[in-house]
Motif scaffolding. Structure first.
Motif, PDB file in Angstrom:
ATOM      1  N   GLN A 192       5.173  69.594  37.986  1.00 38.92           N
ATOM      2  CA  GLN A 192       3.731  69.677  38.298  1.00 38.92           C
ATOM      3  C   GLN A 192       2.884  69.311  37.071  1.00 38.92           C
ATOM      4  OE1 GLN A 192       3.468  73.677  39.710  1.00 38.92           O
ATOM      5  NE2 GLN A 192       4.325  73.207  41.742  1.00 38.92           N
TER       6      GLN A 192
ATOM      7  N   GLN B 233       0.458  65.706  36.566  1.00 41.06           N
ATOM      8  CA  GLN B 233      -0.955  65.666  36.165  1.00 41.06           C
ATOM      9  C   GLN B 233      -1.151  64.638  35.067  1.00 41.06           C
ATOM     10  OE1 GLN B 233      -3.751  67.350  37.347  1.00 41.06           O
ATOM     11  NE2 GLN B 233      -2.398  67.994  39.041  1.00 41.06           N
TER      12      GLN B 233
ATOM     13  N   TYR C 102      -0.467  60.949  36.653  1.00 43.47           N
ATOM     14  CA  TYR C 102      -1.162  60.288  37.752  1.00 43.47           C
ATOM     15  C   TYR C 102      -2.332  61.079  38.351  1.00 43.47           C
ATOM     16  CZ  TYR C 102      -1.561  57.380  41.951  1.00 43.47           C
ATOM     17  OH  TYR C 102      -2.026  56.547  42.938  1.00 43.47           O
ATOM     18  N   GLU C 103      -2.199  62.405  38.400  1.00 41.80           N
ATOM     19  CA  GLU C 103      -3.139  63.141  39.243  1.00 41.80           C
ATOM     20  C   GLU C 103      -4.356  63.712  38.503  1.00 41.80           C
ATOM     21  OE1 GLU C 103      -0.927  66.052  41.392  1.00 41.80           O
ATOM     22  OE2 GLU C 103      -0.098  64.580  42.811  1.00 41.80           O
ATOM     23  N   SER C 104      -4.356  63.703  37.211  1.00 42.05           N
ATOM     24  CA  SER C 104      -5.508  64.245  36.473  1.00 42.05           C
ATOM     25  C   SER C 104      -6.755  63.386  36.731  1.00 42.05           C
ATOM     26  CB  SER C 104      -5.210  64.290  34.968  1.00 42.05           C
ATOM     27  OG  SER C 104      -6.348  64.717  34.263  1.00 42.05           O
ATOM     28  N   ASP C 105      -7.873  64.065  37.092  1.00 44.57           N
ATOM     29  CA  ASP C 105      -9.108  63.315  37.371  1.00 44.57           C
ATOM     30  C   ASP C 105      -9.746  62.805  36.087  1.00 44.57           C
ATOM     31  OD1 ASP C 105      -8.771  63.731  40.051  1.00 44.57           O
ATOM     32  OD2 ASP C 105      -9.924  65.617  40.061  1.00 44.57           O
TER      33      ASP C 105
ATOM     34  N   ASN D  26      -5.419  60.021  33.023  1.00 42.62           N
ATOM     35  CA  ASN D  26      -3.960  60.065  33.238  1.00 42.62           C
ATOM     36  C   ASN D  26      -3.361  58.735  32.801  1.00 42.62           C
ATOM     37  OD1 ASN D  26      -3.777  58.179  35.630  1.00 42.62           O
ATOM     38  ND2 ASN D  26      -5.203  59.724  36.458  1.00 42.62           N
TER      39      ASN D  26
ATOM     40  N   GLU E 225       3.246  54.807  38.595  1.00 45.70           N
ATOM     41  CA  GLU E 225       2.783  55.234  39.906  1.00 45.70           C
ATOM     42  C   GLU E 225       3.976  55.555  40.823  1.00 45.70           C
ATOM     43  OE1 GLU E 225      -0.214  53.704  43.495  1.00 45.70           O
ATOM     44  OE2 GLU E 225       0.220  52.440  41.769  1.00 45.70           O
TER      45      GLU E 225
ATOM     46  N   SER F  94       5.624  58.761  39.733  1.00 46.82           N
ATOM     47  CA  SER F  94       4.797  59.903  40.120  1.00 46.82           C
ATOM     48  C   SER F  94       5.033  60.272  41.574  1.00 46.82           C
ATOM     49  CB  SER F  94       3.310  59.574  39.890  1.00 46.82           C
ATOM     50  OG  SER F  94       3.072  59.323  38.518  1.00 46.82           O
ATOM     51  N   ARG F  95       5.204  59.268  42.437  1.00 48.80           N
ATOM     52  CA  ARG F  95       5.468  59.544  43.850  1.00 48.80           C
ATOM     53  C   ARG F  95       6.827  60.260  44.008  1.00 48.80           C
ATOM     54  NH1 ARG F  95       2.871  54.523  45.014  1.00 48.80           N
ATOM     55  NH2 ARG F  95       4.848  53.413  44.843  1.00 48.80           N
TER      56      ARG F  95
ATOM     57  N   ARG G 179       6.482  63.846  42.920  1.00 58.44           N
ATOM     58  CA  ARG G 179       5.776  64.619  43.923  1.00 58.44           C
ATOM     59  C   ARG G 179       6.718  64.974  45.086  1.00 58.44           C
ATOM     60  NH1 ARG G 179       2.365  61.112  45.282  1.00 58.44           N
ATOM     61  NH2 ARG G 179       0.796  61.602  43.670  1.00 58.44           N
TER      62      ARG G 179
END
Length: 557
Positions: free
Chosen positions: A229, A233, A236-239, A242, A279, A282-283, A286
């Motif tokens: 997790q 972040q 890829y997922e950090s707003d 990343n 990317e 990251s998938r 996840r």
């Protein structure tokens, strides 16, 4: 038949070469001259045990060669063919070399062979009857062999021997299994407990390595999920920022710069590709995190399985990875012990069948022996009468002893019974016959059996010991008659026997330069008369002795 014999450096013989003919050959000589020396040498050439004492003192080795005509000897030919020892002609040459250290070498037709091969071939060439043969006549086993030789039922004898060996082999197997089963009783109980325990645990091939890996994963699942997790972040997922968006931005910047310098196109492409890889990674992270759940109960199960395997391994003093192989091994051992019980039951049946077959074979042999014994009784009784035992009776008593343990000779007990005087009951030889009578009975049996067995060459080595007078004359006639169909060689001290020969050798001993030499000379007509006369009257040969000698020889002309 024997046609030639050469002896070198054997005992007191330095060099001796003799030629032999068909019919009856008598060998005579002075006491101590070594009349049996040729027979002793021939026995060695036929495979008898060799000793260093056989070599003449002062020499390195003794050598004996015997030449045979095997034209009419199919069994000898068959043996030579089977052993690849055939010669181009109809003759066979045996050679034995004995060294002074006691070692020996044997040859047949020039090829090296064992003494055992010499002995086996010798059985088809010569039969030697020694002066102590009558002593063997008192032994029941020898009596059975004589009867079987006369009967000629070799197939029946071989069948009994074969059935006996089969019974013995089965009984040995039964005894070995029975002893093993007794010794394995405690072992079986332990194995049954161990196999049942391992059956219940039921560890599969490669299972230990699998649960070990699963335990390692489950015991670190919390750490793995938190790391996935967190890193997701960053990647890829950090707003805010990343790795993927930063790579995409850099790729865009270098793509625009490439408008000014095309060489930057490759940098832009690499950064764009890196962004795609991040990317994709990251998938996968996840997906992994979504599929992975914290399962404390599964961890407990795996820990219990792992602990159980390790406990069993420690119990059996092996590594956990070896448990499956160990389980298979002791299962097979237990099965083998169980199989032994079943085999014991089978063997009981097989042994009973083998005993029945042995009994049938022994019964057939016994019947044949009874028939041969009846004929032999009449022949030997008649022969005893010819050997100055006019009122003699001979009988072979055979008794079937079905309850005796199986043996290679069958279940017959045998006794040679004789009565030498009128009114005297038949009794065992050892209780009735005197030494002279026993010698005569033995000779009668040997001659009768020899006629039936048809051995090509028969040697009688002073079998006439204890015989004299008219009996000696009868013995001579018996041997001469036998010589008409078989080559007979007879070592004798009796003039009546020697004069019966078709030809005669004289053995003489000489001493020269402190050494002893033995010679064996063929006698012509006059030489035979002189030698027979010497046997009749001693060293001082009189005209009367010569006349008697001539008369003895002419009686057989």
């Amino acid at each position: 038949m024997l046609i030639g014999l050469e002896i070198k450096n054997f005992a007191i013989v330095s060099n001796l070469s003799t030629e032999w003919q068909s019919g009856m050959t008598a060998i005579t000589g002075e006491t101590g001259a070594g009349k049996s020396i040729a027979i002793d040498a021939l026995s060695l050439c036929l495979g008898e045990r060799a000793e260093a004492s056989a070599v003449r003192p002062g020499t390195e080795r003794a050598e004996i060669c015997a030449q045979f005509d095997i034209t009419a000897l199919p069994l000898a030919k068959q043996f030579l063919e089977q052993q690849l020892l055939t010669n181009t002609d109809q003759e066979c040459l045996l050679r034995r070399v004995i060294c002074k250290n006691g070692r020996s070498k044997s040859y047949i037709n020039g090829s090296p062979v064992t003494a055992a091969q010499l002995k086996e071939l010798g059985q088809h060439l010569i039969s030697i009857h020694g002066q102590h043969a009558h002593q063997h006549l008192l032994k029941s086993e020898h009596q059975l062999q004589l009867l079987d030789s006369y009967a000629g039922h070799h197939t029946l004898v071989d069948n009994v021997r074969s059935q006996y060996r089969h019974c013995q082999n089965l009984q040995k197997e039964f005894t070995a299994l029975e002893q093993a089963q007794q010794q394995q009783a405690a072992q079986k109980q332990l194995l049954e407990y161990q196999v049942a325990e391992l059956d219940e645990f039921a560890l599969q091939a490669d299972e230990f390595s699998d649960i070990e890996a699963e335990h390692h994963k489950l015991s670190h699942s919390q750490t793995i999920l938190e790391a996935c997790q967190r890193e997701l972040q960053y990647l890829y997922e950090s707003d805010e920022q990343n790795a993927c968006s930063m790579l995409q931005h850099s790729a865009q910047q270098f793509a625009e710069l490439a408008n000014f310098d095309e060489s930057l196109n490759s940098v832009a492409a690499l950064l764009a590709e890196a962004a795609v890889q991040v990317e994709e990674a990251s998938r996968e992270i996840r997906n992994y995190a979504e599929q992975t759940e914290l399962d404390p109960s599964r961890l407990l199960d795996v820990e219990a399985r792992l602990s159980g395997a390790m406990d069993l391994a420690r119990k059996h003093h092996i590594k956990p990875e070896q448990l499956v192989e160990f389980h298979q091994s002791i299962s097979q051992e237990l099965e083998s012990i169980s199989t032994n019980s079943a085999r014991l039951n089978e063997l009981n049946d097989e042994i009973q069948t083998a005993l029945d077959d042995y009994h049938s074979a022994a019964t057939a042999l016994s019947a044949s022996r009874q028939s041969a014994a009846h004929t032999l009784n009449e022949l030997i009784s008649a022969s005893m009468a010819n050997l100055s035992m006019e009122n003699g009776l001979f009988e072979i008593a055979l008794k079937q002893e079905h309850d005796r343990a199986p043996n290679s000779l069958g279940f017959d007990s045998i006794a040679f019974l004789v009565s030498t005087n009128p009114g005297q009951p038949l009794q065992p030889l050892s209780k009735v016959a005197s030494g002279g009578e026993l010698s005569r009975i033995s000779l009668a049996i040997q001659v009768i059996i020899a006629q039936k067995v048809t051995t090509p060459t028969l040697i009688f080595d002073e079998v006439d010991v204890g015989i004299s007078g008219p009996t000696a004359s009868a013995v001579g006639k018996l041997l001469r008659q036998l010589g008409k169909s078989t080559q007979v060689i007879c070592v004798t001290h009796l003039p009546q026997v020697a004069s019966s020969g078709h030809q005669q050798f004289f053995v003489a001993k000489e001493i020269a330069d402190g050494e002893t030499f033995t010679q064996m000379l063929p006698l012509n007509k006059h030489g035979r008369i002189d030698e027979i006369a010497r046997l009749l009257g001693g060293d001082n040969i009189s005209k009367t002795a010569k006349a008697n000698a001539k008369e003895l020889i002419m009686a057989h002309a």
